[in-house]
Design an enzyme around this catalytic site. Sequence first.
Site, PDB file in Angstrom:
ATOM      1  N   LYS A  87       0.892  -0.102  15.016  1.00 20.78           N
ATOM      2  CA  LYS A  87       2.312  -0.136  15.382  1.00 20.78           C
ATOM      3  C   LYS A  87       2.730  -1.370  16.181  1.00 20.78           C
ATOM      4  CE  LYS A  87       4.344   3.321  13.537  1.00 20.78           C
ATOM      5  NZ  LYS A  87       4.055   2.692  12.236  1.00 20.78           N
ATOM      6  N   HIS A 118       0.856  -1.186   0.000  1.00 22.27           N
ATOM      7  CA  HIS A 118       0.000   0.000   0.000  1.00 22.27           C
ATOM      8  C   HIS A 118       0.892   1.236   0.000  1.00 22.27           C
ATOM      9  CE1 HIS A 118      -4.138  -1.706   1.262  1.00 22.27           C
ATOM     10  NE2 HIS A 118      -3.411  -2.668   0.737  1.00 22.27           N
ATOM     11  N   TYR A 177      -9.145   5.770   6.968  1.00 20.39           N
ATOM     12  CA  TYR A 177      -9.268   6.157   8.375  1.00 20.39           C
ATOM     13  C   TYR A 177     -10.264   7.316   8.396  1.00 20.39           C
ATOM     14  CZ  TYR A 177      -5.089   3.437   9.664  1.00 20.39           C
ATOM     15  OH  TYR A 177      -4.185   2.434   9.898  1.00 20.39           O
ATOM     16  N   TYR A 225       3.965   6.330   9.885  1.00 19.00           N
ATOM     17  CA  TYR A 225       3.120   5.193   9.524  1.00 19.00           C
ATOM     18  C   TYR A 225       3.937   4.108   8.825  1.00 19.00           C
ATOM     19  CZ  TYR A 225      -1.262   2.856   8.189  1.00 19.00           C
ATOM     20  OH  TYR A 225      -2.289   1.951   8.064  1.00 19.00           O
ATOM     21  N   PRO A 251      -4.508   0.596  18.837  1.00 19.79           N
ATOM     22  CA  PRO A 251      -4.311  -0.005  17.512  1.00 19.79           C
ATOM     23  C   PRO A 251      -4.252   0.974  16.340  1.00 19.79           C
ATOM     24  CG  PRO A 251      -6.560  -0.360  18.251  1.00 19.79           C
ATOM     25  CD  PRO A 251      -5.829   0.256  19.395  1.00 19.79           C
TER      26      PRO A 251
END
Length: 388
Positions: A295, A74, A202, A383, A291
């Site tokens: 990570k 991704h 998100y 990220y 969550p």
Amino acid sequence: MTTVRTRVAIVGAGPAGLVLSHLLAGAGIDSVILDSRSREEIESTIRAGILEQGTVELLDGVPGSRARTVGSRHDGIELRFSGEGHRIDFAALVGRAVWLYPQHEALRDLIAARLEGGQDIRFGARVHEAVGADSDTPAVVATTADGGELHVEADFVVGADGSHSVVRRAVCGSHGGYFREYPFAWFGILCEAPPSAHELIYSNSPDGFALISQRTPTVQRMYFQCDPEADATAPSDAEIWDTLQRRVPGHALAEGPIFQRDVLRFRSFVASRLTRGRMAIVGDAAHTVPPTGAKGMNLAVADVVLLADALESLLLRGDATGVEGFDVRALTRIWKAQHFSWWMTSMLHVAPDASAFDRLRQLGELESVVGSTAGSTYLAEAYTGWPL
Ligand code: DHB
């Protein structure tokens, strides 16, 4: 009673314990892994699905790893708020990516590769005590699957035994660590449906957060913010879909039968110390992150990359400086990841007591991130993972 002697006793056959044994074996250091669970239980527990680039690069060294072949790369995520989606383009911002590959699949690869390589893994062995941290001969005491008593004597003991760690007691004593609780949890589902998006979404909405993730072309993983006391069996499928659709306004979700539901509690925790003499704790035994941002497993892998290096120096060259410096080096990354997970969580969720001011400030924060290269770059960098 059976006594086994090894160089490193590793408690826990999760990502931290298995990756550590892999790295130690590469350096010619033998280890024994003990886990109270069965192999089947470890391989079937549903966990998060995002691997940082550095984690995937490390797994490339594990024979038979399917992270790159079965997993999918991704190059960005979507942040959604006020009914609009904004792509955070990892490739353009930091030239890095993440892989969607469920943790239990990574564990299947690791267990198969370690057993193939001759690793001693004792499934069903419940460790009740870790002793001798301040001596040169630390040990763990366990009860095996058939009820026998097993002592594993080692040069070093590592607790990779999760949030209910037994080894943590021997390392931290009564000091515990630093905690934070959150006033919400995630309701997670697995459903039979085609993907609703090519990348993760998100989504912040006035009703709360939702995360649209994927698993395969026919199975999807989704989450929505819920009360920590929520009963996973209570809502009907229709109610769950209604909640999810409302939390992702402006983006139609592909619905289908829900075949798994769970409620994930949120907690932040960092242990007061990670080492004591010849013992260390890593992964969830040392820290828990909420969550949001996935990570957990990545941080466990980062811990053991540092620890393997320190143990190689100690056990092959008698140089203890790596172990002595482990706390400071590992904790620097751990607190950065704590901050990132807390930040993603607080930026995207709606707290039960949020005022109109809090809500409008949050939208200002989201605008600051998507509307600024500097803001987006921080998100992309954290990220995809700081280099190991
Ligand atoms: C998943 C879980 C996460 O916590 C996250 O931030 C992204 C994806 C998942 O299970 O797919």
